[in-house]
Motif scaffolding. Structure first.
Motif, PDB file in Angstrom:
ATOM      1  N   TYR A 277       0.833  -1.207   0.000  1.00 25.87           N
ATOM      2  CA  TYR A 277       0.000   0.000   0.000  1.00 25.87           C
ATOM      3  C   TYR A 277       0.870   1.260   0.000  1.00 25.87           C
ATOM      4  O   TYR A 277       0.602   2.219  -0.734  1.00 25.87           O
ATOM      5  CB  TYR A 277      -0.921  -0.020   1.221  1.00 25.87           C
ATOM      6  CG  TYR A 277      -1.846   1.176   1.304  1.00 25.87           C
ATOM      7  CD1 TYR A 277      -2.872   1.348   0.380  1.00 25.87           C
ATOM      8  CD2 TYR A 277      -1.673   2.142   2.310  1.00 25.87           C
ATOM      9  CE1 TYR A 277      -3.706   2.457   0.449  1.00 25.87           C
ATOM     10  CE2 TYR A 277      -2.513   3.240   2.391  1.00 25.87           C
ATOM     11  CZ  TYR A 277      -3.519   3.400   1.455  1.00 25.87           C
ATOM     12  OH  TYR A 277      -4.343   4.501   1.520  1.00 25.87           O
ATOM     13  N   HIS A 278       1.912   1.264   0.835  1.00 23.32           N
ATOM     14  CA  HIS A 278       2.806   2.424   0.882  1.00 23.32           C
ATOM     15  C   HIS A 278       3.533   2.611  -0.457  1.00 23.32           C
ATOM     16  O   HIS A 278       3.763   3.747  -0.894  1.00 23.32           O
ATOM     17  CB  HIS A 278       3.818   2.262   2.029  1.00 23.32           C
ATOM     18  CG  HIS A 278       3.188   2.381   3.380  1.00 23.32           C
ATOM     19  ND1 HIS A 278       2.425   3.476   3.760  1.00 23.32           N
ATOM     20  CD2 HIS A 278       3.192   1.554   4.463  1.00 23.32           C
ATOM     21  CE1 HIS A 278       1.982   3.324   4.990  1.00 23.32           C
ATOM     22  NE2 HIS A 278       2.449   2.144   5.455  1.00 23.32           N
ATOM     23  N   SER A 280       2.282   1.878  -3.343  1.00 26.79           N
ATOM     24  CA  SER A 280       1.292   2.430  -4.279  1.00 26.79           C
ATOM     25  C   SER A 280       1.095   3.923  -4.050  1.00 26.79           C
ATOM     26  O   SER A 280       0.852   4.674  -4.993  1.00 26.79           O
ATOM     27  CB  SER A 280      -0.036   1.684  -4.147  1.00 26.79           C
ATOM     28  OG  SER A 280      -0.644   1.952  -2.893  1.00 26.79           O
ATOM     29  N   LEU A 281       1.227   4.362  -2.776  1.00 24.66           N
ATOM     30  CA  LEU A 281       1.128   5.791  -2.471  1.00 24.66           C
ATOM     31  C   LEU A 281       2.313   6.551  -3.072  1.00 24.66           C
ATOM     32  O   LEU A 281       2.167   7.657  -3.595  1.00 24.66           O
ATOM     33  CB  LEU A 281       1.055   6.022  -0.957  1.00 24.66           C
ATOM     34  CG  LEU A 281      -0.241   5.578  -0.266  1.00 24.66           C
ATOM     35  CD1 LEU A 281      -0.100   5.693   1.255  1.00 24.66           C
ATOM     36  CD2 LEU A 281      -1.436   6.397  -0.747  1.00 24.66           C
ATOM     37  N   LYS A 284       1.948   6.957  -6.730  1.00 19.40           N
ATOM     38  CA  LYS A 284       0.808   7.822  -7.073  1.00 19.40           C
ATOM     39  C   LYS A 284      -0.075   7.187  -8.161  1.00 19.40           C
ATOM     40  O   LYS A 284      -0.513   7.864  -9.100  1.00 19.40           O
ATOM     41  CB  LYS A 284       1.297   9.199  -7.531  1.00 19.40           C
ATOM     42  CG  LYS A 284       2.026   9.976  -6.457  1.00 19.40           C
ATOM     43  CD  LYS A 284       2.486  11.333  -6.969  1.00 19.40           C
ATOM     44  CE  LYS A 284       3.234  12.097  -5.873  1.00 19.40           C
ATOM     45  NZ  LYS A 284       3.690  13.428  -6.358  1.00 19.40           N
ATOM     46  N   ILE A 286      -3.499   5.275  -8.703  1.00 22.29           N
ATOM     47  CA  ILE A 286      -4.788   4.939  -8.092  1.00 22.29           C
ATOM     48  C   ILE A 286      -5.140   3.479  -8.349  1.00 22.29           C
ATOM     49  O   ILE A 286      -5.644   2.778  -7.464  1.00 22.29           O
ATOM     50  CB  ILE A 286      -5.892   5.859  -8.656  1.00 22.29           C
ATOM     51  CG1 ILE A 286      -5.613   7.306  -8.251  1.00 22.29           C
ATOM     52  CG2 ILE A 286      -7.270   5.429  -8.179  1.00 22.29           C
ATOM     53  CD1 ILE A 286      -6.584   8.306  -8.856  1.00 22.29           C
ATOM     54  N   ARG A 289      -3.176   1.206  -6.140  1.00 18.49           N
ATOM     55  CA  ARG A 289      -3.647   1.356  -4.751  1.00 18.49           C
ATOM     56  C   ARG A 289      -4.945   0.583  -4.539  1.00 18.49           C
ATOM     57  O   ARG A 289      -5.154  -0.024  -3.478  1.00 18.49           O
ATOM     58  CB  ARG A 289      -3.855   2.836  -4.461  1.00 18.49           C
ATOM     59  CG  ARG A 289      -3.797   3.181  -2.966  1.00 18.49           C
ATOM     60  CD  ARG A 289      -4.045   4.638  -2.717  1.00 18.49           C
ATOM     61  NE  ARG A 289      -3.256   5.470  -3.620  1.00 18.49           N
ATOM     62  CZ  ARG A 289      -3.523   6.742  -3.856  1.00 18.49           C
ATOM     63  NH1 ARG A 289      -4.593   7.306  -3.296  1.00 18.49           N
ATOM     64  NH2 ARG A 289      -2.777   7.429  -4.667  1.00 18.49           N
ATOM     65  N   LEU A 293      -5.526  -2.244  -1.798  1.00 22.57           N
ATOM     66  CA  LEU A 293      -6.584  -2.058  -0.793  1.00 22.57           C
ATOM     67  C   LEU A 293      -7.495  -3.272  -0.709  1.00 22.57           C
ATOM     68  O   LEU A 293      -7.969  -3.629   0.381  1.00 22.57           O
ATOM     69  CB  LEU A 293      -7.403  -0.812  -1.127  1.00 22.57           C
ATOM     70  CG  LEU A 293      -6.810   0.532  -0.673  1.00 22.57           C
ATOM     71  CD1 LEU A 293      -7.612   1.684  -1.225  1.00 22.57           C
ATOM     72  CD2 LEU A 293      -6.774   0.616   0.870  1.00 22.57           C
ATOM     73  N   TYR A 308     -10.237   1.038   5.484  1.00 24.87           N
ATOM     74  CA  TYR A 308      -9.764   0.624   4.157  1.00 24.87           C
ATOM     75  C   TYR A 308     -10.924   0.474   3.156  1.00 24.87           C
ATOM     76  O   TYR A 308     -10.789   0.776   1.963  1.00 24.87           O
ATOM     77  CB  TYR A 308      -8.996  -0.702   4.244  1.00 24.87           C
ATOM     78  CG  TYR A 308      -7.657  -0.564   4.948  1.00 24.87           C
ATOM     79  CD1 TYR A 308      -6.785   0.476   4.625  1.00 24.87           C
ATOM     80  CD2 TYR A 308      -7.255  -1.492   5.910  1.00 24.87           C
ATOM     81  CE1 TYR A 308      -5.552   0.582   5.259  1.00 24.87           C
ATOM     82  CE2 TYR A 308      -6.033  -1.367   6.544  1.00 24.87           C
ATOM     83  CZ  TYR A 308      -5.179  -0.324   6.216  1.00 24.87           C
ATOM     84  OH  TYR A 308      -3.972  -0.209   6.835  1.00 24.87           O
ATOM     85  N   LYS A 311     -11.918   3.942   1.971  1.00 27.25           N
ATOM     86  CA  LYS A 311     -10.914   4.427   1.004  1.00 27.25           C
ATOM     87  C   LYS A 311     -11.088   3.751  -0.365  1.00 27.25           C
ATOM     88  O   LYS A 311     -10.957   4.394  -1.403  1.00 27.25           O
ATOM     89  CB  LYS A 311      -9.503   4.152   1.536  1.00 27.25           C
ATOM     90  CG  LYS A 311      -9.090   5.065   2.688  1.00 27.25           C
ATOM     91  CD  LYS A 311      -7.677   4.722   3.154  1.00 27.25           C
ATOM     92  CE  LYS A 311      -7.263   5.663   4.303  1.00 27.25           C
ATOM     93  NZ  LYS A 311      -5.905   5.366   4.793  1.00 27.25           N
ATOM     94  N   TYR A 312     -11.410   2.476  -0.297  1.00 28.12           N
ATOM     95  CA  TYR A 312     -11.592   1.723  -1.554  1.00 28.12           C
ATOM     96  C   TYR A 312     -12.802   2.256  -2.328  1.00 28.12           C
ATOM     97  O   TYR A 312     -12.735   2.443  -3.553  1.00 28.12           O
ATOM     98  CB  TYR A 312     -11.773   0.233  -1.241  1.00 28.12           C
ATOM     99  CG  TYR A 312     -11.888  -0.636  -2.477  1.00 28.12           C
ATOM    100  CD1 TYR A 312     -10.751  -1.051  -3.155  1.00 28.12           C
ATOM    101  CD2 TYR A 312     -13.137  -1.024  -2.973  1.00 28.12           C
ATOM    102  CE1 TYR A 312     -10.839  -1.843  -4.296  1.00 28.12           C
ATOM    103  CE2 TYR A 312     -13.237  -1.807  -4.113  1.00 28.12           C
ATOM    104  CZ  TYR A 312     -12.085  -2.222  -4.766  1.00 28.12           C
ATOM    105  OH  TYR A 312     -12.177  -2.995  -5.903  1.00 28.12           O
TER     106      TYR A 312
END
Length: 589
Positions: A277-278, A280-281, A284, A286, A289, A293, A308, A311-312
């Motif tokens: 996840y980190h 994917s952040l 950048k 989506i 991510r 997620l 989560y 966010k998804y």
């Protein structure tokens, strides 16, 4: 003074016609040579410009600017001549198809690739058909048509010259096997790829990334089959990606390890999911991510699960909005590109039309002269041919008529004339009996000559036709022969074609002559009847039954049949009758 011209006075010899034909051929050849020698407009070769546009399109594609890349690939495609720029033509279309495929429009992608199929074998570099078949196979894979996906991946293998591209294609085939749940078949190929030396070069970053992807595929198959070798494959793949510092690929390895430990070690699975996840952040992305997620949701509980999940959902809404905007933008680019292409085609069409119009004006006088010469020659030839044919047919008709009359005179008069002359020489003509007999013989000869004359004389087919026909029939009556006729006055003969009236006259004449010569009838019945479309004639006599197969009779009936054939008529003889002669004649009005 008014001049007159008639074709009848022209006597065209074969030599003159030959000269005309040679002259016409020479003019035609001269005109064709003149046309061939005219300079053809040079077609511009856009090779340099196409190469420059494709370089720009490739740069935009590599930087993930797909919409702009599509515009330039389409521009390059519109400049390509498929026969002269085959490589660029196939490459441009394949890249356009791949971009459309990445947008999720697999049907449009397939229709674009269909344009490349006639030219794939004409390319000079194997990588272009390999690329086209690969994109085609991925379309079928994405639409769950696994059999066709494998088929076109195998087609792509025929154009591979490097081990790296071969390994990449085999890896894609294994991905299809994996989705088909044919894990054992996929494992067989993947193990072979991993164990073969020289397939993946250690000093090549591209080969090592492909090797790591092979390990991921192999690990997934082992994982599904619950084979512990899966972990070793995942870990080795992660090691390669870490050495190459490929953050995106590292994220995929963390995701795979999270799924691997999800049931056996939830805490470790959660750790790898958070690492993914980190990553994917940092990237950048989506889409990446969202994939991570979904794994975190499976590995979390309580408040973390809720966090989560929210966010998804938020990311999903954002992605849908973004996709729609990009879809609209991409559609606008495609429309603009199509509009430019149509305008270019219109300009080219107008230019070609102007050139053709100019060419037509230049050739018009020459073509007109050739056509006129040919028409004159053809007209003269037809006049000569028809005149010759008419003369020949007329000569043949005269010859046939003269032969027929000569034969008739010989058959019917020669013997009688000889006997009459012999009688005059032998007997004393002063005696009354001999004199009367000689006069009787001469009278019979006169009657026969008169009959032959009537048979070959002109027939009056005017308003008195019915009367003429009856007179001809009554000429055959005698004290021993009675002829009954019916229906002659009921027919309006002016409505019947002239040739058909003549045919009827001659046919009746032939029938009555045959009756008098062969059957010795004492009674003849002739019945005429007019129906809506036909004139029908029934002929009957009570004479002796004659054999139609005799030579003389055969010839006579052939004459009747030929006459009727000319007017599309027919005759039918009653062969079942044992007494007399019966015939049915029918011809259209």
């Amino acid at each position: 003074m008014k001049s007159t011209f008639t074709f009848r006075k022209i006597n065209w010899s074969k030599k003159t016609l030959l000269y005309l034909f040679v002259l016409l051929t020479a003019v035609t050849l001269l005109a064709s040579c003149k046309k061939e020698n005219q300079p053809k407009p040079k077609q511009k070769n856009h090779r340099t410009e196409i190469h420059r546009i494709l370089d720009k399109a490739d740069f935009l594609f590599d930087n993930n600017k797909l919409d702009s890349a599509y515009f330039y690939f389409d521009k390059a495609y519109s400049l390509c001549d498929p026969k002269k720029n085959t490589n660029y033509y196939v490459y441009s279309l394949s890249c356009m198809a791949e971009i459309v495929q990445l947008k999720g429009d697999y049907i449009t992608s397939e229709s674009i690739l269909a344009k490349t199929l006639p030219y794939l074998k004409s390319t000079t570099r194997p990588r272009y058909p390999w690329f086209a078949y690969t994109v085609m196979a991925q379309n079928y894979h994405a639409t769950f048509d696994y059999n066709n996906a494998i088929k076109y991946h195998i087609e792509a293998l025929h154009y591979i010259i490097s081990k790296g591209k071969k390994a990449s294609t085999l890896n894609k085939i294994c991905s299809v096997y994996r989705d088909q749940k044919k894990y054992e078949q996929a494992i067989t190929i993947l193990v072979l790829l991993c164990e073969s030396e020289g397939v993946y070069k250690k000093n090549s970053a591209i080969d090592q990334i492909e090797y790591a992807r092979t390990l991921d595929n192999l690990g997934y198959c082992y994982f599904i089959l619950k084979n512990p070798k899966a972990l070793k494959c995942y870990e080795e793949s992660l090691k390669i990606k870490t050495e190459l510092k490929d953050e995106e690929k590292i994220m995929y390895s963390h995701q795979n390890l999270a799924l691997y430990y999800q049931k056996t070690n939830p805490s470790l699975a959660k750790k790898y999911a958070k690492l993914a996840y980190h990553k994917s952040l940092q990237l950048k992305s989506i889409f990446l991510r969202m994939r991570v997620l979904s794994v975190l949701i499976d590995c979390s509980e309580g408040s973390e699960l809720k966090d989560y999940s929210l966010k998804y959902i938020k990311l999903t809404d954002s992605v849908n909005t973004s996709r729609q905007n990009k879809k609209n933008q991409f559609a606008l680019i495609k429309y603009s590109s199509k509009k430019d292409k149509d305008e270019n085609l219109l300009l080219k069409a107008r230019k070609i039309e102007n050139e053709l119009q100019l060419q037509r004006q230049k050739n018009r006088s020459t073509i007109s002269y050739v056509v006129l010469s040919f028409s004159v020659f053809l007209a003269l030839f037809l006049v000569y041919y028809l005149k010759s044919k008419g003369k020949k047919e007329k000569s043949q008709a005269i010859y046939k008529s003269e032969s027929r009359i000569s034969k008739k005179l010989h058959d019917e008069l020669a013997n009688d004339v000889y006997q009459t002359l012999a009688f005059a020489e032998i007997h004393e003509l002063d005696q009354k009996e001999n004199k009367e007999k000689l006069l009787s013989n001469l009278d019979q000869l006169y009657s026969k000559v008169r009959n032959i004359s009537k048979e070959n004389s002109l027939i009056k087919i005017d308003q008195n036709y019915s009367k003429v026909l009856k007179e001809m029939i009554s000429g055959f009556k005698s004290s021993n022969l009675n002829i009954l006729i019916n229906g002659f006055d009921a027919i309006l003969w002016n409505e019947v074609d002239k040739n058909k009236r003549i045919t009827l006259y001659r046919v009746l004449q032939e029938l009555l002559l045959n009756m008098k010569k062969h059957s010795n009838a004492t009674l003849v019945g002739i019945n005429l009847k007019k129906t809506e479309k036909y004139i029908e004639l029934n002929y009957t006599d009570n004479g002796q039954r004659t054999d139609l197969n005799k030579m003389n009779l055969q010839n006579d009936f052939q004459n009747i049949e030929l006459r009727l054939l000319d007017v599309k008529g027919k005759i039918k003889v009653d062969e079942t009758s044992t007494v007399g002669f019966k015939a049915f004649i029918k011809f259209p009005i």
